[in-house]
Design a protein around this motif. Sequence first.
Motif, PDB file in Angstrom:
ATOM      1  N   LEU A   6       0.813  -1.209   0.000  1.00  0.00           N
ATOM      2  CA  LEU A   6       0.000   0.000   0.000  1.00  0.00           C
ATOM      3  C   LEU A   6       0.848   1.260   0.000  1.00  0.00           C
ATOM      4  N   HIS A   7       2.110   1.145   0.430  1.00  0.00           N
ATOM      5  CA  HIS A   7       2.984   2.302   0.567  1.00  0.00           C
ATOM      6  C   HIS A   7       4.357   1.963  -0.018  1.00  0.00           C
ATOM      7  N   THR A  42      -4.817   0.676   6.808  1.00  0.00           N
ATOM      8  CA  THR A  42      -3.676   0.964   5.946  1.00  0.00           C
ATOM      9  C   THR A  42      -2.414   1.316   6.719  1.00  0.00           C
ATOM     10  N   GLU A 269      -8.055   9.915   0.326  1.00  0.00           N
ATOM     11  CA  GLU A 269      -7.981   8.449   0.327  1.00  0.00           C
ATOM     12  C   GLU A 269      -8.224   7.877  -1.066  1.00  0.00           C
ATOM     13  N   TYR A 272      -5.169   8.446  -3.261  1.00  0.00           N
ATOM     14  CA  TYR A 272      -3.986   7.661  -2.887  1.00  0.00           C
ATOM     15  C   TYR A 272      -4.173   6.171  -3.119  1.00  0.00           C
ATOM     16  N   TYR A 273      -5.383   5.659  -2.838  1.00  0.00           N
ATOM     17  CA  TYR A 273      -5.578   4.210  -2.828  1.00  0.00           C
ATOM     18  C   TYR A 273      -6.354   3.658  -4.022  1.00  0.00           C
ATOM     19  N   THR A 276      -4.375   0.797  -5.464  1.00  0.00           N
ATOM     20  CA  THR A 276      -3.703  -0.169  -4.600  1.00  0.00           C
ATOM     21  C   THR A 276      -4.586  -0.819  -3.552  1.00  0.00           C
ATOM     22  N   HIS A 277      -5.725  -0.214  -3.229  1.00  0.00           N
ATOM     23  CA  HIS A 277      -6.557  -0.722  -2.126  1.00  0.00           C
ATOM     24  C   HIS A 277      -8.017  -0.571  -2.526  1.00  0.00           C
TER      25      HIS A 277
END
Length: 303
Positions: A6-7, A42, A269, A272-273, A276-277
């Motif tokens: 995630l990072h 996360t 959110e 950013y995600y 990936t999420h």
Amino acid sequence: MRPGRLHADEPDTGTALVRRLVAARFPAWADLPVEPVATAGTSNAVYRLGTGMSVRLPRTAGAALDVDKEHTWLPRLAPLLPAAVPLPLGRGEAAEGYPWPWSVHSWLEGERPAVGHLARPELLAADLAAFTAALHRVGIAGGPPAYRSEPLASRDARTRAALAHLADAIDTRAATAAWEAALRAPDHRGPAVWIHADLQPGNLLVTGDRLAGVIDFGCLGLGDPAVDLIAAWYVLPAAARSVFRAGLDADDAAWARGRGWALSVALLELEYYRETHPVMAAAARRVIGEVLADDAGGCAAAR
């Protein structure tokens, strides 16, 4: 970004690593079973240790800074709150190739709330209000600033940047109008209070439709109580928000700031995600939709 991460700076974890860490630091627990916990969180990779504990491995260097905070403040706050919170049971150091401090907490039973499918959401709304009000009343001095302790207006540049990046994903015209409406709300003028600062569904545990526990206090600290109003849009349907608001006696300015916080957090959110999420991205999309559909005037009248 490595697959499954995630990072960018996230280290590899897994049950084998957790077993080695626990065996080296807490040999009395070395023979307990270890199982990964499916979570939408996360900040930490979470593993169940035996039946009564959890192991939390921070995913980033920033999240690792929260270990000491939770060990310092959760034991002091827990007796003052009406729902269970996890208590720190042990602290580990960097070892076995894992680079940061980590912790063992008590395990809390319960399920994540099924947002949108609660049979009686007004019960959870009332419980959330009682928990949040109790936290805001805590008189313990000397706490750190919350992760979201800044004035709402200081998020303007980041929020507008996220809006620009999401032009192909959401109604950015409506979202911009909602954001600008929130910015017009007066600032919080009272003292900073203790806030959880991340009252999202993944950080709540319920039994039926009642609040059983609140977890993940990495954002904990002193700040504007309106930050905790994000639960109105993250957790509750529109019909139950007036119960939550009444339980906290939130005035129009606080409610408007809370709505702005929910929108800003969800926009960042989603930006950013989104790749990936999927679970986090879907939740952020839902919250943005809830904020944009919310009739702010109607909510004020129903107060």
